[in-house]
Motif scaffolding. Structure first.
Motif, mmCIF file in Angstrom:
data_model
loop_
_atom_site.group_PDB
_atom_site.id
_atom_site.type_symbol
_atom_site.label_atom_id
_atom_site.label_comp_id
_atom_site.label_asym_id
_atom_site.label_seq_id
_atom_site.Cartn_x
_atom_site.Cartn_y
_atom_site.Cartn_z
ATOM 1 N N ASP A 33 0.826 -1.199 0.000
ATOM 2 C CA ASP A 33 0.000 0.000 0.000
ATOM 3 C C ASP A 33 0.860 1.249 0.000
ATOM 4 O O ASP A 33 0.556 2.238 -0.667
ATOM 5 N N LEU A 34 1.963 1.227 0.770
ATOM 6 C CA LEU A 34 2.838 2.384 0.823
ATOM 7 C C LEU A 34 3.520 2.627 -0.512
ATOM 8 O O LEU A 34 3.677 3.771 -0.953
ATOM 9 N N ASN A 59 -4.802 12.762 3.632
ATOM 10 C CA ASN A 59 -5.816 11.797 3.192
ATOM 11 C C ASN A 59 -5.184 10.444 2.913
ATOM 12 O O ASN A 59 -5.676 9.403 3.338
ATOM 13 N N GLU A 60 -4.065 10.463 2.184
ATOM 14 C CA GLU A 60 -3.451 9.212 1.778
ATOM 15 C C GLU A 60 -2.786 8.495 2.950
ATOM 16 O O GLU A 60 -2.721 7.274 2.972
ATOM 17 N N THR A 74 -12.599 0.679 0.184
ATOM 18 C CA THR A 74 -11.697 1.112 -0.896
ATOM 19 C C THR A 74 -10.590 2.018 -0.373
ATOM 20 O O THR A 74 -10.190 2.957 -1.045
ATOM 21 N N ARG A 75 -10.088 1.724 0.816
ATOM 22 C CA ARG A 75 -9.044 2.558 1.422
ATOM 23 C C ARG A 75 -7.826 2.709 0.517
ATOM 24 O O ARG A 75 -7.173 3.734 0.509
ATOM 25 N N GLY A 76 -7.497 1.689 -0.220
ATOM 26 C CA GLY A 76 -6.331 1.760 -1.088
ATOM 27 C C GLY A 76 -6.591 2.421 -2.427
ATOM 28 O O GLY A 76 -5.679 2.605 -3.221
ATOM 29 N N ASN A 77 -7.854 2.800 -2.676
ATOM 30 C CA ASN A 77 -8.214 3.397 -3.955
ATOM 31 C C ASN A 77 -9.256 4.490 -3.735
ATOM 32 O O ASN A 77 -10.425 4.331 -4.076
ATOM 33 N N PRO A 78 -8.857 5.633 -3.144
ATOM 34 C CA PRO A 78 -9.814 6.685 -2.795
ATOM 35 C C PRO A 78 -10.547 7.288 -3.980
ATOM 36 O O PRO A 78 -11.643 7.827 -3.821
#
Length: 328
Positions: free
Chosen positions: A53-54, A78-79, A231-235
């Motif tokens: 994710d990072l 946000n990220e 969808t935390r990894g794809n805002p």
């Protein structure tokens, strides 16, 4: 001594932001390192989802070095929240039997909430056995290896509506969802997310197209929290829903609320100015800012900057885009 992964992530994120604010370029050694990371086998990546994710975060930032300091700081905040996995808990506390014409089926009430703290924004949906069955078949097609040891409650010839069978399935479906969510590639898959959100989205957009803005808004506001968690990894993926909320608020003559959700949508698009919602959203936000007496010059500058870089093309309005979503 092991380092706190969150502290490590924050330090690496700060370093990424620092590199961008000084407009530095990636050195050859960094490029070689990134290339070697991209070649890591899939099975190794599964063991380090937070690291993946990072890396995704850093890649998205490196594509843009012309953001203002304020925009960059907001995007980073946000990220940074997105890179920390939010763990969800699935509960199935009750069911109801539905008889419709010649059909009869059981609806399972699913409560989805965040673990680790009191969650006042829990999501509640309902699904029937055939919905779970359809999800299982589609996941078997795409994730045969991951689904190899996942069991699914079978149908019985008789007794499907007895209290004993229904209670057994409640527990089985609860464990089934928990297991699916524990697997990184499945919980991020469109099929899994659609299972948890698509029926409600279809209903909401149907109401929007029919001019039932109050009903559409009610459904969308209940759903947006769940979408954000899934969808935390794809805002960027929730931008259409945020924009639909903007449309509903605007048509219900709530410009302040429309502007609030418009800002949330724009905050997810700083490095995605080519997104189909970007220009219609900007145009709507300029109009709303003017109505509310807010600063619209910065928004206007972004619009003019985009138009200067792109060839003139037909752009739909925000409402025109919204009504086209989830059209069968």
């Amino acid at each position: 001594m092991e380092q706190d992964p969150h502290c490590t992530a924050e330090r690496e994120l700060l370093e990424a932001v620092s590199r961008i604010t000084t407009f530095s370029t990636t050195s050859p050694s960094d490029e070689e390192q990134n290339q070697s990371k991209a070649e890591i086998p899939r099975q190794v990546k599964k063991e380090n989802p937070e690291k993946d994710d990072l890396q995704d975060f850093n890649a998205s930032l490196s594509s843009n070095s012309s953001m203002t300091t304020k925009e960059l700081q907001e995007y980073w905040r946000n990220e940074k929240r997105q890179c920390r996995q939010v763990k969800l808990l699935f509960e199935i506390p009750s069911t109801r039997v539905v008889e419709h014409h010649l059909s009869k089926y059981v609806m399972y009430k699913i409560i989805i909430l965040q673990t680790g703290s009191f969650d006042s924004n829990r999501s509640v949906i309902e699904r029937r056995y055939s919905d779970f069955e359809k999800l299982h078949r589609s996941l078997l097609e795409e994730f045969s290896e991951e689904m190899e040891d996942v069991t699914f409650p079978k149908k019985t010839l008789t007794g499907n509506f007895t209290e004993e069978i229904i209670n057994e399935r409640k527990l089985a479906f609860k464990d089934y969802l928990r297991l699916l969510y524990s697997m990184k590639y499945i919980r991020r898959s469109k099929k899994f997310i659609d299972f948890l959100t698509r029926p409600e989205l279809q209903e909401a957009y149907g109401c929007l197209r029919g001019g039932q803005y109050t009903k559409a808004l009610e459904i969308l506001l209940e759903l947006i929290g769940l979408q954000e968690r899934l969808t935390r990894g794809n805002p960027v993926s929730i931008v259409p829903t945020l924009c639909a909320i903007v449309v509903c608020h605007r048509d219900l003559e709530n410009p302040a609320s429309a502007f609030e959700y418009g800002e949330k949508a724009l905050s997810r698009l700083p490095v995605h100015t080519g997104h189909r919602y970007y220009i219609p959203l900007l145009e709507t936000m300029i109009t709303l800012a003017y109505e509310l007496g807010k600063d619209f010059l910065s928004l206007q500058e972004k619009l003019e900057e985009w138009k200067a870089k792109k060839d003139p093309i037909r752009v739909f309005t925000l409402k025109e885009l919204a009504v086209r979503e989830y059209v069968q």
